[in-house]
Scaffold this motif. Structure first.
Motif, mmCIF file in Angstrom:
data_model
loop_
_atom_site.group_PDB
_atom_site.id
_atom_site.type_symbol
_atom_site.label_atom_id
_atom_site.label_comp_id
_atom_site.label_asym_id
_atom_site.label_seq_id
_atom_site.Cartn_x
_atom_site.Cartn_y
_atom_site.Cartn_z
ATOM 1 N N ILE A 192 53.860 -9.813 -63.011
ATOM 2 C CA ILE A 192 55.180 -9.350 -62.547
ATOM 3 C C ILE A 192 56.211 -10.438 -62.834
ATOM 4 C CG2 ILE A 192 54.304 -7.828 -60.715
ATOM 5 C CD1 ILE A 192 54.940 -10.101 -58.710
ATOM 6 N N THR A 193 57.478 -10.047 -62.845
ATOM 7 C CA THR A 193 58.549 -11.028 -63.042
ATOM 8 C C THR A 193 58.880 -11.689 -61.712
ATOM 9 O OG1 THR A 193 60.309 -9.440 -62.603
ATOM 10 C CG2 THR A 193 59.514 -9.593 -64.892
ATOM 11 N N SER A 194 59.611 -12.778 -61.780
ATOM 12 C CA SER A 194 60.027 -13.455 -60.544
ATOM 13 C C SER A 194 60.945 -12.549 -59.721
ATOM 14 C CB SER A 194 60.732 -14.775 -60.873
ATOM 15 O OG SER A 194 61.792 -14.566 -61.777
ATOM 16 N N ASP A 195 61.765 -11.707 -60.400
ATOM 17 C CA ASP A 195 62.626 -10.785 -59.667
ATOM 18 C C ASP A 195 61.785 -9.742 -58.922
ATOM 19 O OD1 ASP A 195 64.876 -12.065 -60.588
ATOM 20 O OD2 ASP A 195 65.204 -10.703 -62.265
ATOM 21 N N GLU A 196 60.743 -9.247 -59.565
ATOM 22 C CA GLU A 196 59.841 -8.291 -58.912
ATOM 23 C C GLU A 196 59.122 -8.950 -57.738
ATOM 24 O OE1 GLU A 196 58.683 -5.359 -62.673
ATOM 25 O OE2 GLU A 196 57.610 -7.248 -62.385
ATOM 26 N N TYR A 197 58.822 -10.217 -57.906
ATOM 27 C CA TYR A 197 58.192 -10.990 -56.820
ATOM 28 C C TYR A 197 59.119 -11.037 -55.606
ATOM 29 C CZ TYR A 197 56.537 -15.162 -54.310
ATOM 30 O OH TYR A 197 56.109 -16.055 -53.353
ATOM 31 N N LEU A 198 60.404 -11.299 -55.851
ATOM 32 C CA LEU A 198 61.381 -11.344 -54.758
ATOM 33 C C LEU A 198 61.521 -9.972 -54.098
ATOM 34 C CD1 LEU A 198 63.671 -12.573 -53.052
ATOM 35 C CD2 LEU A 198 65.220 -12.117 -54.961
ATOM 36 N N GLU A 199 61.731 -8.927 -54.908
ATOM 37 C CA GLU A 199 61.932 -7.597 -54.347
ATOM 38 C C GLU A 199 60.693 -7.125 -53.586
ATOM 39 O OE1 GLU A 199 64.891 -6.050 -54.264
ATOM 40 O OE2 GLU A 199 65.559 -7.929 -55.200
ATOM 41 N N GLY A 200 59.499 -7.488 -54.089
ATOM 42 C CA GLY A 200 58.266 -7.152 -53.370
ATOM 43 C C GLY A 200 58.204 -7.839 -52.026
#
Length: 625
Positions: A194-202
């Motif tokens: 996953i991307t770092s942005d997906e990590y944040l949103e998750g």
């Protein structure tokens, strides 16, 4: 002035005074006062000892600058500022704000940290939150300051008893970047990268349930989701070994971990390319000058025990900015006028100088002015420039009159001597007087043909000589009474002809002034149209940004199973769409009202000029009596 290049090191913008209250440092305010460019403001916040300052130094393109905390003590106190020319946006200044590390137990003042966090949110266009390790529940609980924003920031001056302003925060708050330092996990979810942005949103996904634990879990996540339209995440590996961390300022790029360096460069590129200029309500872009004033307005509210209010801040900022905009625009106009005008001057040339100087002065005003929705300050500037131009025209008439009077005295000296020694009080002397008067008048005109007050000065002079001419005619024994009367009528006719020439001359000058005023009105109207179109475009883009964020959040809430919250969000979306339609339909009416106000201002100013011209004529007549 874009003074970023003059700042070799950061200065403290907001500090504690001797009574422990926040205040804006004059040195920093003076620097901001000198920045007339739009500013992109990037603030970094986070717990102390998390390496916040290093990222800001990277953004400044420097190895050192903001103090790095390599010990257990928080190095940065208050909020420090570094203004540098923006690397990517020409004509913009990048303002970097490094805040005091949050959560330092030695300070013993939790409210102080809250205000530092609030000020960072209020002043920045991009807020960087810096933390160590991972984004987990503990990390989000440490970001409790975001949950306190509703208590410490108000959007409107007057709020209804049951009105929730937090839905409006997304419109005014900066973009949010979470920088996770010393990140050692793999960016994977269910064995997929996953991307770092997906990590944040998750990490910001909400929990189902109505228990106090679920509410506590969801609160910081909901705040981040609802308050910040743009969210971005960067994860940084450890930059160096423990020994290296203690001397980060001395490490070369070769000595830094390559992955850390790569991510740091990516972070800087993102900030440079994506951080927008700082705006306030309505998407109005602010300059460095306005940023300094805004900081003072917010800090003063905190000092006085009030909650910073965005609406009040804009009203206060508008007054401060607009008063200064009028003063600086007027000063610019006067400087241009006095620099280029040498009296006496041809009215057409003076008009051209005035037109260019006024246009540039209006540009200065438009650049500095702020939220002058009723054109109160623009009308004030219009009136003051009109007064200054009138005065310059008045001085021009007086200077021209003085030169004409000097020539007149020189030319008609022979006539005066003849009158004094009685040369014309002899038989045939009247014709000699009339011929001399006509000859000298032509000589005077030849020498003053380029002067704007030539005919006026001569007209007044000839009027004063009417009685002398009649006396000479009566003394001329070579003429019969009928001939004397006939010659007196001729002299009177010549005086009337000269008065008509003078009137024609004055009419030309008045026509020039009316043309100048019409150009002034047109220029102000053009600027209003341009400004309102730009304002409308800014507001449209601001609304579209908010609408996009709310639509995105509505879909996310539905996906997570929060139907009620999604319905509430849809209600906000519908209200925003209705507001956008209403704003769009009201634009022609607002434009018409603004143009009408300027037109009325022109009508009120118009009568002033001719009255002053008459005053000139009266004063000239008295010089020859």
């Amino acid at each position: 002035m874009a003074c970023g290049g003059l700042m070799s090191a950061p200065v403290c913008l907001i500090e504690n005074d001797e009574n422990g209250k926040l205040r804006v440092r004059k040195e920093a305010k003076d620097i901001l006062d000198g920045i007339s460019e739009p500013v992109v403001v990037v603030s970094v916040v986070g717990l102390y000892r998390t390496g916040k300052s290093y990222l800001m130094n990277r953004l400044a393109g420097q190895q050192t600058g903001f103090a790095l905390g390599c010990t257990i003590e928080s190095k940065t106190k208050g909020i420090w500022m570094w203004c540098v020319p923006h690397p990517n946006k020409k004509g913009h200044t990048l303002v970097l704000l490094d805040t005091e590390g949050l959560g330092d137990v030695k300070k013993g003042d939790e409210k102080h940290d809250t205000w530092i966090f609030c000020l960072a949110v209020l002043l920045s266009s991009t807020l960087v939150y810096n933390s160590l390790g991972v984004i987990d529940n503990m990390a989000l609980e440490k970001l409790h300051y975001v949950t306190e924003l509703t208590e410490n920031i108000r959007v409107k001056a007057e709020v209804g008893q049951h009105e929730d302003e937090s839905a409006d925060f997304i419109r005014f708050f900066p973009s949010f970047v979470w920088a996770v330092r010393d990140f050692s996990l793999k960016l994977e979810k269910e064995d997929k990268p996953i991307t770092s942005d997906e990590y944040l949103e998750g990490s910001l996904e909400l929990k189902q349930g109505s228990s106090p634990q679920a509410a506590q879990y969801n609160l910081p996540r909901s705040c981040l989701r609802n308050f910040f339209a743009v969210r971005k995440c960067f994860v940084f590996p450890r930059p160096a070994n423990t020994e290296g961390l203690q001397k980060m300022e001395e490490l070369t790029e070769e000595e830094l971990d390559s992955k850390f360096l790569e991510q740091a460069n990516t972070f800087c590129r993102y900030i440079y390319n994506n951080s927008e200029p700082k705006t306030v309500s309505g998407g109005r872009t602010i300059t460095g000058t306005a940023l300094g004033n805004l900081a003072e307005v917010y800090v003063e509210a905190i000092r006085s025990g009030k909650v910073p209010c965005l609406e009040n801040a804009v009203v206060s900022l508008a007054k401060i900015q607009n008063v200064r905009a009028v003063a600086e625009a007027l000063q610019f106009y006067m400087t241009e006028l006095f620099k280029l005008v040498q009296l006496p001057i041809n009215p057409a040339e003076l008009s051209n100088i005035h037109t260019v100087a006024e246009k540039n002065a209006i540009d200065v005003f438009i650049t500095m002015s702020f939220s002058d929705n009723d054109q109160i300050y623009q009308k004030e500037l219009m009136g003051k420039i009109h007064e200054e131009y009138q005065q310059m025209c008045q001085h021009n008439y007086e200077a021209s009159s003085m030169q004409c009077e000097e020539v007149l005295r020189d030319v008609f000296d022979r006539l005066e001597k003849g009158i004094s020694d009685g040369s014309y009080l002899k038989p045939g002397g009247s014709q000699k007087y009339i011929d001399m008067l006509r000859q000298l008048s032509e000589e005077y005109r030849a020498r003053t043909h380029s002067q704007i007050m030539s005919e006026e000065v001569l007209s007044r002079f000839l009027k004063t000589k009417e009685e002398t001419g009649n006396m000479i005619l009566q003394a001329d024994e070579s003429l019969s009474a009928a001939e004397q009367e006939k010659e007196a009528e001729k002299m009177k006719t010549e005086i009337l002809k000269q008065q008509k020439r003078s009137l024609k001359e004055q009419n030309r000058l008045q026509e020039q002034m009316y043309q100048d005023m019409q150009r002034t009105c047109d220029e102000h109207m053009n600027q209003i149209i341009y400004q309102m179109e730009r304002e409308q475009d800014r507001m449209r883009r601001d609304n579209e940004r908010v609408l996009e964020a709310k639509l995105r959040e509505s879909k996310a809430l539905l996906k997570m199973g929060f139907q009620w919250e999604a319905a509430r969000m849809q209600s906000e979306i519908n209200s925003l769409k209705a507001e956008m339609e209403k704003e769009k339909s009201s634009q022609p009416s607002k434009l018409g009202q603004a143009l009408n106000r300027i037109g009325m201002a022109t009508t009120l100013l118009a009568p002033g000029f001719p009255l002053k011209l008459i005053g000139v004529g009266i004063s000239l007549a008295s010089n020859f009596v």
